[in-house]
Design an enzyme around this catalytic site. Structure first.
Site, mmCIF file in Angstrom:
data_model
loop_
_atom_site.group_PDB
_atom_site.id
_atom_site.type_symbol
_atom_site.label_atom_id
_atom_site.label_comp_id
_atom_site.label_asym_id
_atom_site.label_seq_id
_atom_site.Cartn_x
_atom_site.Cartn_y
_atom_site.Cartn_z
ATOM 1 N N ASP A 98 0.796 -1.793 -0.231
ATOM 2 C CA ASP A 98 0.143 -0.275 0.302
ATOM 3 C C ASP A 98 0.588 1.610 0.385
ATOM 4 O O ASP A 98 2.163 1.344 0.745
ATOM 5 C CB ASP A 98 -0.990 -0.351 1.427
ATOM 6 C CG ASP A 98 -1.769 -0.882 0.756
ATOM 7 O OD1 ASP A 98 -1.975 -1.617 0.380
ATOM 8 O OD2 ASP A 98 -2.918 -0.945 2.098
ATOM 9 N N HIS A 149 -6.409 3.378 -3.577
ATOM 10 C CA HIS A 149 -5.911 3.090 -3.000
ATOM 11 C C HIS A 149 -6.570 5.191 -2.108
ATOM 12 O O HIS A 149 -5.772 5.710 -1.329
ATOM 13 C CB HIS A 149 -4.085 3.321 -1.516
ATOM 14 C CG HIS A 149 -4.502 2.992 -0.484
ATOM 15 N ND1 HIS A 149 -5.735 2.148 0.333
ATOM 16 C CD2 HIS A 149 -3.693 2.774 0.257
ATOM 17 C CE1 HIS A 149 -4.976 2.131 1.777
ATOM 18 N NE2 HIS A 149 -4.303 2.488 1.473
ATOM 19 N N HIS A 153 -4.691 9.652 0.862
ATOM 20 C CA HIS A 153 -4.569 8.594 2.262
ATOM 21 C C HIS A 153 -5.876 9.092 3.077
ATOM 22 O O HIS A 153 -5.605 8.836 4.023
ATOM 23 C CB HIS A 153 -3.543 8.091 2.594
ATOM 24 C CG HIS A 153 -3.653 6.584 3.409
ATOM 25 N ND1 HIS A 153 -3.696 6.806 4.531
ATOM 26 C CD2 HIS A 153 -3.217 5.564 2.863
ATOM 27 C CE1 HIS A 153 -3.490 4.976 5.082
ATOM 28 N NE2 HIS A 153 -3.062 5.359 4.050
ATOM 29 N N HIS A 243 3.864 -2.375 3.016
ATOM 30 C CA HIS A 243 3.182 -1.148 2.372
ATOM 31 C C HIS A 243 4.786 -0.585 2.070
ATOM 32 O O HIS A 243 6.260 -1.739 2.043
ATOM 33 C CB HIS A 243 3.534 0.365 3.910
ATOM 34 C CG HIS A 243 1.842 -0.045 4.139
ATOM 35 N ND1 HIS A 243 1.829 -0.827 5.024
ATOM 36 C CD2 HIS A 243 1.143 1.051 3.897
ATOM 37 C CE1 HIS A 243 1.152 -0.590 5.871
ATOM 38 N NE2 HIS A 243 0.228 0.195 5.283
#
Length: 278
Positions: A98, A149, A153, A243
């Site tokens: 991510d 995503h 964020h 990540h």
């Protein structure tokens, strides 16, 4: 934005994710992502329900966007819970990364995946992707799945429907520009889902994917700890969360080099999911 302000902002968002987004994470149901997909059926207390640990320096300053929404062809079911794992035959697992792409860490992760001829999923943030479209193109060319995503964020449970649409649409536009097609998967930041996110994701032709094993690598717990969490959580159908951006991800890079060959030697097939049937 200074580091202490970044830390304060993410701590506030994470606290909100636990309080407001728990219904979309702790209560998530397992869904089918493999050869014989099924609808979500049984409670699965995924690691995303855990209380967040102390965060590291994280996000760039959020950007806001405008523009008419673009929808993907075909009909995508509107789900009430994110998909959590794969179903089907064999010892299959999915690795997901991510918040990238980040030119400091993403290339190393791609190199390791290429060494072992493994495909993974990258859930990218638009504010990172727009400046690193070459990395998005490489992901697509090497057979990886590029997912949405959001742009900056944010905690979706605190946004209006219009803002959520903007966050998703702008990121899908960048992915399409770099990869030649719009994303078919999305993941809510912090694992905080709500009804608007599920509906808008479906309108944009994307399925929601969560995870079953959280490495918590963003807390920089040490390479050995990340490796142990992946290997201890390994099981057929597992989706692993790591990540490749959002802070110092050198531990995540080193951990992948260690656990990936071990998983393969143990008989696991690391793959990417096919779209589930409605």
């Amino acid at each position: 934005m200074k580091t202490d302000q970044l830390l304060t902002r993410r701590r506030a968002l994470l606290a909100g994710a636990v309080a407001v987004g728990a219904a979309g994470t702790a209560g998530a149901l397992a869904g089918g992502l493999g050869e014989e997909p099924v609808r979500p059926a049984a409670p699965a207390p995924g690691p995303q329900a855990r209380r967040p640990l102390k965060p590291s320096a994280y996000r760039l300053q959020p950007l806001t966007g405008h523009g008419a929404p673009r929808t993907a062809p075909g009909r995508t079911p509107v789900r009430r819970e994110p998909l959590l794992r794969m179903t089907g035959r064999g010892r299959v697992m999915v690795l997901t990364f991510d918040d990238g792409p980040d030119p400091r860490y993403t290339p190393d992760i791609l190199d390791t995946l290429a060494t072992y001829d493994v495909r993974a999923m990258f859930f990218v943030c638009g504010e990172m992707a727009v400046h690193n479209q070459d990395l998005l193109a490489r992901m697509s060319e090497e057979g990886h799945v590029v997912g949405n995503h959001t742009w900056s964020h944010p905690l979706l449970t605190r946004l209006t429907r219009r803002r959520i649409r903007s966050e998703m649409t702008r990121t899908s536009d960048v992915i399409e520009e770099a990869c030649g097609e719009r994303p078919r998967w999305f993941r809510a930041p912090y694992g905080a889902w709500n009804r608007a996110a599920f509906h808008l994701g479906a309108e944009l032709g994307m399925e929601p994917l969560a995870w079953t094993v959280d490495t918590l690598d963003w807390t920089t717990p040490g390479t050995r700890t990340i490796v142990d969490r992946v290997e201890d959580g390994a099981a057929p159908g597992v989706v692993v969360l790591s990540h490749d951006a959002g802070g110092d991800r050198s531990q995540s890079v080193r951990a992948l080099r260690s656990y990936l060959p071990r998983l393969l030697d143990s008989g696991y097939h690391i793959t990417v999911p096919r779209r589930p049937r409605a």
